[in-house]
Design a protein around this motif. Structure first.
Motif, PDB file in Angstrom:
ATOM      1  N   ARG A 124       0.866  -1.077   0.004  1.00  0.00           N
ATOM      2  CA  ARG A 124       0.079  -0.010   0.034  1.00  0.00           C
ATOM      3  C   ARG A 124       0.943   1.216  -0.040  1.00  0.00           C
ATOM      4  NH1 ARG A 124      -5.780  -0.850   2.538  1.00  0.00           N
ATOM      5  NH2 ARG A 124      -5.715  -3.113   2.284  1.00  0.00           N
ATOM      6  N   ALA A 125       1.922   1.371   0.817  1.00  0.00           N
ATOM      7  CA  ALA A 125       2.990   2.461   0.800  1.00  0.00           C
ATOM      8  C   ALA A 125       3.463   2.491  -0.654  1.00  0.00           C
ATOM      9  CB  ALA A 125       3.806   2.158   1.745  1.00  0.00           C
ATOM     10  N   ASP A 126       3.990   1.339  -1.248  1.00  0.00           N
ATOM     11  CA  ASP A 126       4.600   1.245  -2.724  1.00  0.00           C
ATOM     12  C   ASP A 126       3.543   1.888  -3.443  1.00  0.00           C
ATOM     13  OD1 ASP A 126       6.733   0.154  -1.567  1.00  0.00           O
ATOM     14  OD2 ASP A 126       6.508  -1.451  -2.803  1.00  0.00           O
ATOM     15  N   ARG A 131       1.461   5.883  -7.457  1.00  0.00           N
ATOM     16  CA  ARG A 131       0.374   6.807  -7.673  1.00  0.00           C
ATOM     17  C   ARG A 131       0.706   8.199  -7.719  1.00  0.00           C
ATOM     18  NH1 ARG A 131      -2.235   2.889  -4.702  1.00  0.00           N
ATOM     19  NH2 ARG A 131      -2.272   4.152  -2.760  1.00  0.00           N
ATOM     20  N   SER A 132       1.282   8.584  -6.742  1.00  0.00           N
ATOM     21  CA  SER A 132       1.875  10.106  -6.618  1.00  0.00           C
ATOM     22  C   SER A 132       2.583  10.290  -7.858  1.00  0.00           C
ATOM     23  CB  SER A 132       2.086  10.500  -5.455  1.00  0.00           C
ATOM     24  OG  SER A 132       3.413   9.733  -4.996  1.00  0.00           O
ATOM     25  N   VAL A 139       1.388   9.777 -16.156  1.00  0.00           N
ATOM     26  CA  VAL A 139       1.209   8.580 -16.692  1.00  0.00           C
ATOM     27  C   VAL A 139       0.096   7.869 -16.196  1.00  0.00           C
ATOM     28  CG1 VAL A 139       2.132   6.332 -16.848  1.00  0.00           C
ATOM     29  CG2 VAL A 139       3.688   8.003 -16.910  1.00  0.00           C
ATOM     30  N   PRO A 140      -0.894   7.467 -17.291  1.00  0.00           N
ATOM     31  CA  PRO A 140      -1.992   6.999 -16.652  1.00  0.00           C
ATOM     32  C   PRO A 140      -2.034   5.618 -15.700  1.00  0.00           C
ATOM     33  CG  PRO A 140      -2.261   7.167 -19.183  1.00  0.00           C
ATOM     34  CD  PRO A 140      -0.836   7.487 -18.781  1.00  0.00           C
ATOM     35  N   LEU A 141      -2.740   5.838 -14.670  1.00  0.00           N
ATOM     36  CA  LEU A 141      -2.682   4.551 -13.668  1.00  0.00           C
ATOM     37  C   LEU A 141      -3.946   4.024 -13.492  1.00  0.00           C
ATOM     38  CD1 LEU A 141      -1.402   3.301 -11.119  1.00  0.00           C
ATOM     39  CD2 LEU A 141      -2.592   5.420 -10.054  1.00  0.00           C
TER      40      LEU A 141
END
Length: 183
Positions: A124-126, A131-132, A139-141
Motif C-alpha cells: 500500500r505504501a509502494d 500513484r503520486s 502517466v495513466p494509472l
C-alpha cells in the motif's frame, strides 16, 4: 457518455471524456496483488498482443513469465529494505545490472501505463508512491486488473473502430459494426 458497440470502445470513450488518454504503444508497468493476477495476466497478454513491453515487480513478473509472457525488466519494490540499492551493482535474477524501482522508471519517462493493485501494508505504501509519481509525471494509472483488461480491450478496439457519437435511439435500433470486440 461511455456507451458504444463493445465494452472496450465504451471504456475508451469514458476515459477520453474524463481527459485520460490511453497509450497505443510503449511500456506497461504491472504490480498486481495475488487476487488480481488471473485477470491481470489476461490484460498483460492483451497488451503484449498489441505490441507493448512489460515491466513488473518480482512476484508479478514470476506470474507473467510462468504464463509465457515476456518481461523486459523486473523492478524492485520500494518497501523492500533488504533489496540492493539501484547503484550497488547487484543485479536481479532477471537479467543483469542494478534493479530499479517503479518510481525511478516512471521518472525516467520509460513507462506509458501503470497497472498497480496493491495489497497489504508494504505494497500500500509502494502504491501511494507509485500513484503520486504517475500523477506527477502524467502517466495513466489503473488500480484494478479489470480496468487494465478494459483498457487493453479499448486500445485494441479503437485501433480497428473509431469511437463514434451516436444517439441512444441508434443503439436501441441495434446499430452494429463488423469485427468490433471479436476477441
Amino acid at each position: 457518455m461511455g456507451i458504444d458497440l463493445t465494452f472496450g470502445l465504451a471504456f475508451a470513450k469514458s476515459q477520453l471524456a474524463a481527459g485520460d488518454h490511453r497509450p497505443t504503444k510503449g511500456t506497461v508497468f504491472l504490480s498486481l496483488a495475488d487476487r488480481d493476477k488471473r485477470v491481470g495476466l489476461l490484460a498483460a497478454e492483451r497488451f503484449v498482443d498489441l505490441g507493448f513491453d512489460l515491466v513488473a515487480t518480482e512476484g508479478t513478473a514470476d506470474a507473467l513469465v510462468a504464463a509465457g509472457l515476456p518481461v523486459r525488466e523486473v523492478l524492485r519494490k520500494l518497501s523492500t529494505s533488504d533489496v540492493p540499492s539501484p547503484d550497488s551493482g547487484e543485479g536481479a535474477s532477471y537479467g543483469s545490472g542494478p534493479r530499479r524501482d517503479a518510481v525511478e522508471l516512471l521518472e525516467s519517462g520509460e513507462v506509458q501505463l501503470v497497472v498497480n493493485s496493491p495489497r497489504g501494508r508494504g505494497p500500500r505504501a509502494d502504491g501511494a508512491y507509485i500513484r503520486s509519481t504517475a500523477a506527477r509525471v502524467r502517466v495513466p494509472l489503473l488500480t484494478t486488473a479489470a480496468a487494465a483488461l478494459a483498457a487493453a480491450n479499448g486500445i485494441a478496439d479503437t485501433a480497428t473502430h473509431e469511437p463514434q457519437v451516436r444517439s441512444l435511439q441508434e443503439y436501441h435500433r441495434g446499430v452494429r459494426a463488423s469485427g468490433a470486440g471479436q476477441r
